[in-house]
Design a protein around this motif. Sequence first.
Motif, PDB file in Angstrom:
ATOM      1  N   ILE A   1      -6.036   4.707 -12.365  1.00 19.04           N
ATOM      2  CA  ILE A   1      -5.200   5.698 -11.693  1.00 19.04           C
ATOM      3  C   ILE A   1      -5.062   5.306 -10.218  1.00 19.04           C
ATOM      4  CG2 ILE A   1      -5.040   8.150 -11.069  1.00 19.04           C
ATOM      5  CD1 ILE A   1      -6.869   8.642 -13.574  1.00 19.04           C
ATOM      6  N   PRO A   2      -3.870   5.386  -9.640  1.00 21.17           N
ATOM      7  CA  PRO A   2      -3.693   4.995  -8.239  1.00 21.17           C
ATOM      8  C   PRO A   2      -4.624   5.749  -7.296  1.00 21.17           C
ATOM      9  CG  PRO A   2      -1.572   5.306  -9.299  1.00 21.17           C
ATOM     10  CD  PRO A   2      -2.593   5.802 -10.264  1.00 21.17           C
ATOM     11  N   VAL A   3      -5.195   5.009  -6.357  1.00 20.53           N
ATOM     12  CA  VAL A   3      -6.168   5.578  -5.416  1.00 20.53           C
ATOM     13  C   VAL A   3      -5.648   5.426  -3.993  1.00 20.53           C
ATOM     14  CG1 VAL A   3      -8.507   5.413  -4.486  1.00 20.53           C
ATOM     15  CG2 VAL A   3      -8.111   5.047  -6.942  1.00 20.53           C
ATOM     16  N   ILE A   4      -5.640   6.553  -3.262  1.00 22.66           N
ATOM     17  CA  ILE A   4      -5.357   6.545  -1.830  1.00 22.66           C
ATOM     18  C   ILE A   4      -6.682   6.725  -1.107  1.00 22.66           C
ATOM     19  CG2 ILE A   4      -4.124   7.657   0.075  1.00 22.66           C
ATOM     20  CD1 ILE A   4      -2.153   8.793  -1.967  1.00 22.66           C
ATOM     21  N   SER A   5      -6.959   5.844  -0.157  1.00 20.16           N
ATOM     22  CA  SER A   5      -8.193   5.947   0.614  1.00 20.16           C
ATOM     23  C   SER A   5      -7.878   6.415   2.025  1.00 20.16           C
ATOM     24  CB  SER A   5      -8.921   4.598   0.662  1.00 20.16           C
ATOM     25  OG  SER A   5     -10.076   4.677   1.474  1.00 20.16           O
ATOM     26  N   ALA A   6      -8.584   7.451   2.457  1.00 18.51           N
ATOM     27  CA  ALA A   6      -8.392   7.996   3.803  1.00 18.51           C
ATOM     28  C   ALA A   6      -9.767   8.281   4.390  1.00 18.51           C
ATOM     29  CB  ALA A   6      -7.551   9.268   3.751  1.00 18.51           C
ATOM     30  N   VAL A   7     -10.396   7.241   4.890  1.00 15.88           N
ATOM     31  CA  VAL A   7     -11.759   7.345   5.389  1.00 15.88           C
ATOM     32  C   VAL A   7     -11.765   7.118   6.893  1.00 15.88           C
ATOM     33  CG1 VAL A   7     -14.089   6.391   5.277  1.00 15.88           C
ATOM     34  CG2 VAL A   7     -12.719   6.569   3.190  1.00 15.88           C
TER      35      VAL A   7
ATOM     36  N   ALA B   1      -8.398   0.040  -2.082  1.00 10.90           N
ATOM     37  CA  ALA B   1      -7.523   1.088  -2.616  1.00 10.90           C
ATOM     38  C   ALA B   1      -6.095   0.586  -2.800  1.00 10.90           C
ATOM     39  CB  ALA B   1      -7.540   2.293  -1.682  1.00 10.90           C
ATOM     40  N   ASP B   2      -5.339   1.318  -3.613  1.00  9.74           N
ATOM     41  CA  ASP B   2      -3.936   0.981  -3.838  1.00  9.74           C
ATOM     42  C   ASP B   2      -3.095   1.288  -2.602  1.00  9.74           C
ATOM     43  OD1 ASP B   2      -4.070   0.253  -6.746  1.00  9.74           O
ATOM     44  OD2 ASP B   2      -4.873   2.289  -6.847  1.00  9.74           O
ATOM     45  N   LEU B   3      -3.544   2.260  -1.808  1.00 10.00           N
ATOM     46  CA  LEU B   3      -2.846   2.598  -0.573  1.00 10.00           C
ATOM     47  C   LEU B   3      -3.866   3.136   0.414  1.00 10.00           C
ATOM     48  CD1 LEU B   3      -0.049   2.875   0.848  1.00 10.00           C
ATOM     49  CD2 LEU B   3       0.019   5.230   0.000  1.00 10.00           C
ATOM     50  N   ARG B   4      -3.757   2.698   1.661  1.00  7.36           N
ATOM     51  CA  ARG B   4      -4.626   3.215   2.705  1.00  7.36           C
ATOM     52  C   ARG B   4      -3.855   4.195   3.561  1.00  7.36           C
ATOM     53  NH1 ARG B   4      -5.398   1.950   8.535  1.00  7.36           N
ATOM     54  NH2 ARG B   4      -7.293   3.083   9.076  1.00  7.36           N
ATOM     55  N   ALA B   5      -4.469   5.350   3.805  1.00  9.21           N
ATOM     56  CA  ALA B   5      -3.889   6.338   4.709  1.00  9.21           C
ATOM     57  C   ALA B   5      -4.757   6.398   5.963  1.00  9.21           C
ATOM     58  CB  ALA B   5      -3.824   7.711   4.046  1.00  9.21           C
ATOM     59  N   PRO B   6      -4.149   6.535   7.135  1.00  3.24           N
ATOM     60  CA  PRO B   6      -4.937   6.535   8.373  1.00  3.24           C
ATOM     61  C   PRO B   6      -5.841   7.754   8.539  1.00  3.24           C
ATOM     62  CG  PRO B   6      -2.627   6.974   8.841  1.00  3.24           C
ATOM     63  CD  PRO B   6      -2.695   6.575   7.406  1.00  3.24           C
ATOM     64  N   THR B   7      -5.464   8.879   7.915  1.00  2.00           N
ATOM     65  CA  THR B   7      -6.260  10.106   8.002  1.00  2.00           C
ATOM     66  C   THR B   7      -6.139  10.865   6.678  1.00  2.00           C
ATOM     67  OG1 THR B   7      -4.411  11.433   8.831  1.00  2.00           O
ATOM     68  CG2 THR B   7      -5.806  10.332  10.488  1.00  2.00           C
ATOM     69  N   PRO B   8      -7.032  11.818   6.411  1.00  3.43           N
ATOM     70  CA  PRO B   8      -6.886  12.653   5.211  1.00  3.43           C
ATOM     71  C   PRO B   8      -5.554  13.405   5.175  1.00  3.43           C
ATOM     72  CG  PRO B   8      -9.117  12.824   6.053  1.00  3.43           C
ATOM     73  CD  PRO B   8      -8.337  12.038   7.068  1.00  3.43           C
TER      74      PRO B   8
END
Length: 320
Positions: free
Chosen positions: A229-235, A248-255
């Motif tokens: 399942i696609p994973v977005i990481s926001a750490v 991760a499949d996509l990195r986000a800068p913040t939650p």
Amino acid sequence: MVSERLTVSQINRYLKFLISGDPKLKTVYVVGEITDFRRNARSGHCYFALKDSESVIRAVMFAGTAQYLRFEPENGMNVLVRAAVTVYERDGSYQLNVNDLVPYGVGAQAVAIEQLKRKLLAEGIFDEAHKKPLPKLPQTIAVITSKNGAALQDILNILGRRMPQVTVLLYAVSVQGENCPTDVAAALKDISLHRRADEVIIARGGGSQEDLKFFNDARIAYAVYDCPIPVISAVGHETDVTICDLAADLRAPTPSAAAELAGCRRDGTAYAAIDIACPPCIAAKVHSGAGTPVPVCFAEYTEGFGRSGAPVEPKRRGCM
């Protein structure tokens, strides 16, 4: 009067008896700089010495323990070891029998992280070709984070405004501390095994490098890579990039950005919210900070979560 004559073996045996019988020496924590490190190619045992500005002590880590090291020790690296003081009777020398070894200090930790990054890169864990696209219309989003953190509220606020009908399934985990990697990996395995969601957000608010270091762990990287399942990481904050982010499949800068990206087209524009029928267990709705109702089903792992590394069926505590 001539004192009793002792053999060399008797002295060494007696010293071994004294040291092995001292409870203070059964478990010691020692900080020092590694020198003369070598790993036996055949046995897998690691032999080295720890030194400070005044002294040196020999140390050994046997293969059964060394196989679980999450970095490759190097000469000049400062480490913290947990060990027992033992006597090698044949040579009449004492040493540290090391049971655990971790980098000590920012510099040593940075070296260990870079080593792990190179290893995972060589294994293809960060390959762009493996990364999965986000679903066009997610109906259920699993959020792996602390149930008490600001990151969860930020995500609920955004989803409440952007996608008010989406189901949010919370996996309440430790986001710092030694249990964090095991907890996050076990949550991902459970989501993967039961196909509980259309996409996953792993989130943690900002913190120091010491706080975020638990997301620089191979167990999380492998679990993210293996998740179908696609994973977005926001750490952390925008400037923080962890191994979890890279896998991760996509990195986000913040939650908050992770919630914005969930359900977006590739050009960054949002899909229109659709009316998704909520199953009975999540019929009750909780209001987000913005005042918009968001259906949330809290699935919480109870005692023993992640300790064995196997997925644990979450106990539902009802809708909140």
